[in-house]
Design a protein around this motif. Structure first.
Motif, PDB file in Angstrom:
ATOM      1  N   TYR A  39       0.739  -1.258   0.080  1.00  0.00           N
ATOM      2  CA  TYR A  39       0.119   0.025   0.065  1.00  0.00           C
ATOM      3  C   TYR A  39       0.799   1.432  -0.110  1.00  0.00           C
ATOM      4  O   TYR A  39       0.473   2.286  -0.637  1.00  0.00           O
ATOM      5  CB  TYR A  39      -0.874   0.086   1.275  1.00  0.00           C
ATOM      6  CG  TYR A  39      -2.168  -0.817   1.061  1.00  0.00           C
ATOM      7  CD1 TYR A  39      -3.188  -0.113   0.179  1.00  0.00           C
ATOM      8  CD2 TYR A  39      -2.381  -2.068   1.672  1.00  0.00           C
ATOM      9  CE1 TYR A  39      -4.370  -0.900  -0.037  1.00  0.00           C
ATOM     10  CE2 TYR A  39      -3.682  -2.619   1.436  1.00  0.00           C
ATOM     11  CZ  TYR A  39      -4.555  -2.262   0.625  1.00  0.00           C
ATOM     12  OH  TYR A  39      -5.672  -2.597   0.600  1.00  0.00           O
ATOM     13  N   ILE A  40       1.859   1.227   0.692  1.00  0.00           N
ATOM     14  CA  ILE A  40       2.778   2.211   1.033  1.00  0.00           C
ATOM     15  C   ILE A  40       3.519   2.773  -0.433  1.00  0.00           C
ATOM     16  O   ILE A  40       3.651   3.820  -1.014  1.00  0.00           O
ATOM     17  CB  ILE A  40       3.913   2.141   1.928  1.00  0.00           C
ATOM     18  CG1 ILE A  40       3.248   2.279   3.374  1.00  0.00           C
ATOM     19  CG2 ILE A  40       4.909   3.076   1.953  1.00  0.00           C
ATOM     20  CD1 ILE A  40       4.010   1.742   4.514  1.00  0.00           C
ATOM     21  N   SER A  41       3.927   1.483  -1.037  1.00  0.00           N
ATOM     22  CA  SER A  41       4.961   1.706  -2.382  1.00  0.00           C
ATOM     23  C   SER A  41       4.144   1.971  -3.820  1.00  0.00           C
ATOM     24  O   SER A  41       4.513   2.701  -4.648  1.00  0.00           O
ATOM     25  CB  SER A  41       5.730   0.739  -2.423  1.00  0.00           C
ATOM     26  OG  SER A  41       4.892  -0.658  -2.661  1.00  0.00           O
ATOM     27  N   ASP A  42       2.891   1.219  -3.692  1.00  0.00           N
ATOM     28  CA  ASP A  42       2.135   1.662  -4.906  1.00  0.00           C
ATOM     29  C   ASP A  42       0.947   2.964  -4.904  1.00  0.00           C
ATOM     30  O   ASP A  42       0.292   2.796  -3.786  1.00  0.00           O
ATOM     31  CB  ASP A  42       0.976   0.330  -4.932  1.00  0.00           C
ATOM     32  CG  ASP A  42       0.155   0.356  -6.433  1.00  0.00           C
ATOM     33  OD1 ASP A  42      -0.491   1.353  -6.679  1.00  0.00           O
ATOM     34  OD2 ASP A  42       0.283  -0.803  -6.734  1.00  0.00           O
ATOM     35  N   ASN A  97      -1.177   4.132  -6.788  1.00  0.00           N
ATOM     36  CA  ASN A  97      -2.645   4.113  -6.856  1.00  0.00           C
ATOM     37  C   ASN A  97      -3.525   3.444  -5.531  1.00  0.00           C
ATOM     38  O   ASN A  97      -4.709   3.615  -5.231  1.00  0.00           O
ATOM     39  CB  ASN A  97      -3.124   2.967  -8.082  1.00  0.00           C
ATOM     40  CG  ASN A  97      -2.696   3.918  -9.372  1.00  0.00           C
ATOM     41  OD1 ASN A  97      -2.870   5.077  -9.486  1.00  0.00           O
ATOM     42  ND2 ASN A  97      -2.352   3.241 -10.427  1.00  0.00           N
ATOM     43  N   MET A  98      -2.785   2.354  -4.987  1.00  0.00           N
ATOM     44  CA  MET A  98      -3.220   1.798  -4.025  1.00  0.00           C
ATOM     45  C   MET A  98      -3.434   2.609  -2.621  1.00  0.00           C
ATOM     46  O   MET A  98      -4.381   2.674  -1.844  1.00  0.00           O
ATOM     47  CB  MET A  98      -2.582   0.534  -3.472  1.00  0.00           C
ATOM     48  CG  MET A  98      -2.841  -0.539  -4.400  1.00  0.00           C
ATOM     49  SD  MET A  98      -1.883  -2.158  -3.902  1.00  0.00           S
ATOM     50  CE  MET A  98      -2.862  -2.699  -2.598  1.00  0.00           C
ATOM     51  N   PHE A  99      -2.336   3.356  -2.502  1.00  0.00           N
ATOM     52  CA  PHE A  99      -2.265   4.650  -1.512  1.00  0.00           C
ATOM     53  C   PHE A  99      -3.456   5.533  -1.773  1.00  0.00           C
ATOM     54  O   PHE A  99      -3.997   5.864  -0.470  1.00  0.00           O
ATOM     55  CB  PHE A  99      -0.878   5.130  -1.277  1.00  0.00           C
ATOM     56  CG  PHE A  99      -0.789   6.093  -0.181  1.00  0.00           C
ATOM     57  CD1 PHE A  99      -0.739   5.641   1.226  1.00  0.00           C
ATOM     58  CD2 PHE A  99      -0.978   7.544  -0.292  1.00  0.00           C
ATOM     59  CE1 PHE A  99      -0.718   6.618   2.057  1.00  0.00           C
ATOM     60  CE2 PHE A  99      -0.671   8.236   0.418  1.00  0.00           C
ATOM     61  CZ  PHE A  99      -0.549   7.847   1.853  1.00  0.00           C
ATOM     62  N   LYS A 100      -3.522   5.856  -2.957  1.00  0.00           N
ATOM     63  CA  LYS A 100      -4.709   6.989  -3.183  1.00  0.00           C
ATOM     64  C   LYS A 100      -6.041   6.670  -2.735  1.00  0.00           C
ATOM     65  O   LYS A 100      -6.950   7.286  -2.475  1.00  0.00           O
ATOM     66  CB  LYS A 100      -4.545   7.353  -4.569  1.00  0.00           C
ATOM     67  CG  LYS A 100      -5.376   8.392  -5.034  1.00  0.00           C
ATOM     68  CD  LYS A 100      -5.256   8.940  -6.408  1.00  0.00           C
ATOM     69  CE  LYS A 100      -6.119  10.240  -6.794  1.00  0.00           C
ATOM     70  NZ  LYS A 100      -5.840  10.614  -8.190  1.00  0.00           N
ATOM     71  N   GLN A 101      -6.443   5.195  -3.241  1.00  0.00           N
ATOM     72  CA  GLN A 101      -7.516   4.640  -2.563  1.00  0.00           C
ATOM     73  C   GLN A 101      -7.985   4.717  -1.252  1.00  0.00           C
ATOM     74  O   GLN A 101      -8.887   4.945  -0.656  1.00  0.00           O
ATOM     75  CB  GLN A 101      -7.646   2.939  -3.226  1.00  0.00           C
ATOM     76  CG  GLN A 101      -7.707   2.763  -4.611  1.00  0.00           C
ATOM     77  CD  GLN A 101      -7.591   1.338  -5.052  1.00  0.00           C
ATOM     78  OE1 GLN A 101      -6.857   0.650  -4.661  1.00  0.00           O
ATOM     79  NE2 GLN A 101      -8.886   1.093  -5.852  1.00  0.00           N
ATOM     80  N   VAL A 102      -6.892   4.555  -0.634  1.00  0.00           N
ATOM     81  CA  VAL A 102      -6.823   4.395   1.157  1.00  0.00           C
ATOM     82  C   VAL A 102      -7.415   5.811   1.287  1.00  0.00           C
ATOM     83  O   VAL A 102      -7.852   6.088   2.301  1.00  0.00           O
ATOM     84  CB  VAL A 102      -5.430   3.824   1.532  1.00  0.00           C
ATOM     85  CG1 VAL A 102      -5.239   4.443   3.190  1.00  0.00           C
ATOM     86  CG2 VAL A 102      -5.316   2.476   1.663  1.00  0.00           C
TER      87      VAL A 102
END
Length: 976
Positions: free
Chosen positions: A635-638, A640-645
């Motif tokens: 989650y930290i490095s991706d 797009n995933m971090f943006k979803q969070v």
């Protein structure tokens, strides 16, 4: 006097004479902004040239329009013109219409709590300081909710006070709110505009501030100036309506007891609008010198000539010498001016309340970098303002209460009339004798003669107790011991009974609802974890919210970290960052900021039953394993995933706003998640995130060990951060209040019977007993010295000396001095343990129930064995904290005599202190890489030693708390 005004008045006079002679029917002479005039004359008898001859000598450029009487009567334009202007009309003004003209039509139409305007003609007279002091005084001593508006738009400064300075908090104010409301009608007054003042300053009440605007940085300042430039402060109706709507929003949202408004100085429209239209009371700060006389006369003209129904208070401020003479001169100036200039317009000479304030260097430092916050708070709490402030504040408080139909200052015969016990106790807190109006004695003490009489009268009404003093003592101590509070949170079961009956509600806890405060700092034994656990109990949260005046708001609580002592099946939110390979983290600031955002999201989404919001992403338990580390890393490095969070956290924030709820996310035992050596890397980003987040309804609360916070690096302004913290350190008054809660909860009847037999009764037992018998008293007395001190004397004796002499001082202060840490903080645990072991020591005496005064004498409290045992549990619990393990080694070596005997003393000069630590280091292989300076820092941060520099020499002194526990001696005196 303007030349053109003199000339135009002469023209008007000549026209009035022509009207009286019947040569003209009417006229309108209107001055324009460009200093030319329009003249309209209605006449059938004079020609235009004849009218011109009347005005030509004055040389004013005038546009003349002669109107026949027939046209005047038939033309609606002329009818409207003459109806809406005066014969001599000075026309439109760019500013100051609000103070030049008063129109009853514009008086406040929307109901409001009392509104008080603080005004001064010149700056530097202590107006804003007095407003701040009154707000704190009224909140602390009368439990009132105070709302402050800063209407000094061109020079905002209210946030210099109450510890807000240098916090770097960016919030809008009244100017932005008015313009935002124009653009978006659904905008509401909220914490985005309003600051809540810490309970340190508001005590039993509440204080809120709506600042003038946001000028914290260049961008905000530019926007503020743009908004101010668009604010039509010169239009009587427009700005008046806008300000009135702000008052209505304040009343409907915050329901304050009073609104205090800080006005700008001099002749200005804001004073005119508020003073003429909105205010119920106006407090004028005016000097009696040449510079201030025009302002004093203007103030009198503006508010007396209009015959407004407004309360007036006159203050001659910052008097440095010849107080009485200057006050007499000030009163004479007021009376003389009224008689000479307003006498014909008033029915009688008003008896205006006039006050004088002496110059006070300490008060002048309030709101500056020289302010001593602790002294300011103590000054308010002890009601020792002096210098004329006491009289001013009492009168102002009376006027405010009169407007609301409640006046708690009326104390005549209040006990005989059955005055409510809480009000009586609040009067006692203020040092006001409930039986004699205005009978105040310095330092909150009540007149001894009257007190003795009241004590006798009260006791004569009581039935004789069947118990002897000895039996009462035994029953009291037995009941206390059998139900003694356990100060270690891990052993407490937070059920409803414990919270309602045994939990001590501290005033500082109420600051948990202050949205800007996100840090809760405390040393070991201050009750951080107990508070953390209690917040998750609904009955406690509701009770605390009611005490803080927030029970009308819907607060939810989600814990972010599972506590170390939680059952394994409940530890679904615990992750030690040592699972990450620290050497692989290139940018710790970036990595750990993202880590905490992901961690918070994950933890909150696990509590969907609390929030009512469910994640659309996959949510897993936060376990202390490599799988969780890998998941977080992804989650930290991706991006797009971090943006979803981040998006989901914003959606949750919006959901909470839509459902009118607030979510506290609470963190405790951060030292279990992040080892102390990594705090600067991993905790500093969390603190920065919590300080700068943009959520409207999500509020983080970090419970942090004070010693670890003090060691934190990677933070730019820790002093500003401390302004955003609740300090959980205990005061002496709180310790005694907590102890007596145990007494009252378990042995109240016996204790009061015993107290009535004692000679030491210096407070109103009847009022206090009634106060404690209320359903919502929680068996707690206010943490006030003058209320608690008599009870301490009854229980422990007046003096700490075992022989009853005063050589060691009073017991009330002795306990604090002997149990305080080196940094002058005090922990609850050794205090409670000292009393518990003292009770045990007394019970060892076969004849312990003889009933000797006091209940638990100093010979048990000051007993050496008791003092050693009182520290033991507290110290070893402190030494078990992450990062403090070295303390046990040092203490064990000193106690076991493994260091040279001549070094087992306190204080020690630098050379001897370093020799002491070297002696410990040399005996332990585990310490071979630890430096003396590192150990010194740990000892200082944990309040074990403090450093002074007498005559330039560095000296180390162990806190007296540890003297007997370590077996330390004082330095031997040289004999000559």
């Amino acid at each position: 006097m303007l030349i053109i005004f003199e000339a135009i008045r002469r023209i008007a006079k000549k026209l009035e004479q022509l009207k009286e002679k019947g040569k003209i029917r009417d006229f309108r002479l209107i001055l324009k902004l460009n200093m030319t005039a329009n003249l309209f004359v209605v006449t059938n008898r004079l020609t235009g040239d004849e009218i011109e001859s009347v005005i030509k000598d004055e040389k004013i450029e005038t546009d003349l329009e002669k109107i026949t009487e027939e046209d005047f009567l038939s033309d609606d334009y002329y009818t409207s013109l003459f109806d809406n202007t005066k014969p001599l009309d000075l026309g439109l003004r760019r500013t100051l219409s609000n103070i030049i003209n008063y129109n009853e039509e514009f008086r406040r139409k929307i109901p409001s709590c009392p509104i008080v305007l603080f005004y001064s003609y010149k700056g530097g007279v202590g107006r804003t300081t007095a407003l701040v002091l009154f707000a704190s005084y009224y909140a602390v001593h009368h439990g009132k909710k105070v709302f402050i508006l800063d209407c000094d738009f061109e020079a905002p400064g209210m946030l210099n006070f109450f510890g807000f300075e240098n916090e770097g908090i960016s919030k809008n104010g009244i100017v932005e709110y008015i313009k935002d409301k124009e653009a978006f009608s659904d905008i509401t007054l909220s914490n985005e505009y309003v600051f809540e003042v810490s309970k340190n300053y508001s005590g039993n009440g509440e204080i809120y501030i709506l600042p003038a605007g946001n000028i914290m940085n260049e961008t905000d300042r530019d926007d503020y100036l743009e908004a101010l430039a668009r604010l039509d402060i010169h239009s009587t109706r427009v700005i008046g309506d806008q300000l009135e709507n702000v008052m209505a929003d304040i009343n409907s949202t915050y329901h304050p007891d009073v609104i205090l408004i800080d006005s700008k100085t001099g002749f200005n429209d804001i004073f005119g609008i508020i003073g003429n239209r909105l205010a119920d009371i106006v407090v004028g700060f005016l000097g009696n010198n040449t510079q201030n006389k025009p302002g004093l006369h203007f103030f009198l003209d503006t508010l007396l000539r209009k015959k407004r129904n407004v309360g007036l208070l006159f203050v001659n401020s910052i008097i440095s010498t010849s107080f009485n003479r200057r006050m007499d001169s000030f009163r004479e100036e007021i009376d003389t001016y009224i008689q000479n200039n307003l006498g014909n317009e008033l029915d009688s000479l008003p008896a205006l309340p006039v006050f004088g304030l002496s110059r006070n260097n300490f008060l002048e430092d309030i709101g500056t970098s020289y302010e001593d916050t602790d002294d300011f708070i103590a000054l308010i709490e002890q009601n020792r303002l002096g210098g004329g402030y006491d009289a001013l504040f009492q009168k102002l408080g009376q006027q405010v209460d009169d407007l609301t139909g409640f006046n708690e200052y009326q104390t005549d015969d209040s006990l005989e009339k059955g005055k409510d016990a809480e009000t009586a106790l609040r009067a006692s807190e203020r040092g006001i004798d409930s039986g004699q109006k205005g009978s105040q004695v310095a330092d909150g003490q009540i007149d001894d003669n009257h007190q003795e009489t009241e004590k006798k009268d009260y006791q004569e009404q009581l039935p004789e107790s069947s118990k002897s003093p000895g039996r009462l003592q035994k029953d009291i101590l037995d009941k206390i011991y059998d139900n003694y509070p356990e100060p270690y949170a891990e052993s407490v079961k937070f059920n409803d009974d414990f919270i309602v009956v045994r939990f001590y509600f501290r005033k500082c806890m109420e600051d948990i609802f202050n949205h800007r405060i996100f840090l809760l700092l405390g040393s070991k034994g201050t009750g951080k974890t107990a508070f953390y656990k209690a917040l998750k109990e609904d009955v406690f949260l509701k009770k605390l919210a009611a005490k803080a005046g927030k029970n009308h708001l819907n607060y939810k609580v989600a814990d972010i970290i599972s506590l170390a002592d939680a059952p394994v099946e409940q530890k679904i939110k615990f992750f030690d960052i040592s699972n990450f390979n620290q050497s692989e983290i290139a940018d710790t600031e970036f990595f750990y900021k993202r880590f905490w955002v992901v961690y918070i999201w994950n933890a909150v989404m696990l509590d969907s039953s609390v929030t009512g919001f469910s994640s659309e992403l996959e949510v897993k338990e936060i376990l202390n394993d490599a799988a969780t580390a890998d998941r977080f890393h992804q989650y930290i490095s991706d991006k797009n995933m971090f943006k979803q969070v981040e998006n989901e956290l914003n959606q949750l924030d919006n959901f909470l706003a839509e459902t009118d709820a607030y979510l506290m996310i609470i963190f405790d035992q951060l030292d279990q998640v992040v080892k102390p050596k990594l705090w600067s890397d991993a905790i500093s980003p969390l603190i920065k995130y919590c300080q700068t987040h943009s959520f409207r309804r999500i509020f983080p609360k970090l419970f942090v060990r004070k010693d670890l916070f003090d060691k934190l690096g990677n933070l730019t302004n820790k002093m500003a951060l401390e302004k955003l913290a609740v300090t959980l350190e205990w005061t002496t008054d709180e310790l005694y209040s907590f102890f007596f809660k145990t007494v009252f909860a378990n042995a109240k009847t016996d204790f009061f019977e015993y107290a009535k037999k004692c000679e030491v009764v210096k407070t109103q037992l009847s009022d206090i007993e009634k106060y404690l018998n209320r359903d919502n008293s929680d068996n707690q007395l206010p943490a006030k010295r003058h209320i608690l001190k008599p009870f301490v004397e009854i229980f422990f004796g007046k003096y700490a000396d075992m022989q009853g002499s005063s050589r060691f001082g009073e017991m009330y202060d002795w306990m604090y001095k002997n149990l305080a840490n080196a940094d002058r903080t005090i922990s609850l645990r050794p205090f409670l343990d000292m009393i518990k072991y003292a009770i045990e020591k007394k019970r060892e005496n076969p004849s312990w129930a003889k009933g000797e005064f006091p209940i638990l004498s100093p010979k048990y409290i000051a007993n050496m064995d008791v003092r050693v045992k009182a520290v033991e549990r507290h110290f070893y619990d402190l030494a078990n904290e992450e990062g403090n393990e070295i303390l046990r080694i040092i203490f064990d070596d000193i106690r076991d005599g493994k260091v040279p005997e001549h070094l087992r003393i306190s204080p020690l000069l630098q050379e001897d202190f370093e020799s002491l630590l070297q002696a410990v280091i040399q005996q332990h292989e585990a310490l071979k890489n630890v430096s003396v300076s590192e150990i010194e820092e740990i000892l200082k941060l944990n309040g074990i030693v403090f450093v002074t520099y007498p005559r330039g020499v560095k000296r180390y002194t162990f806190a007296f708390l540890y003297k007997y526990f370590l077996g330390l001696r004082g330095p031997q005196r040289k004999r000559f």
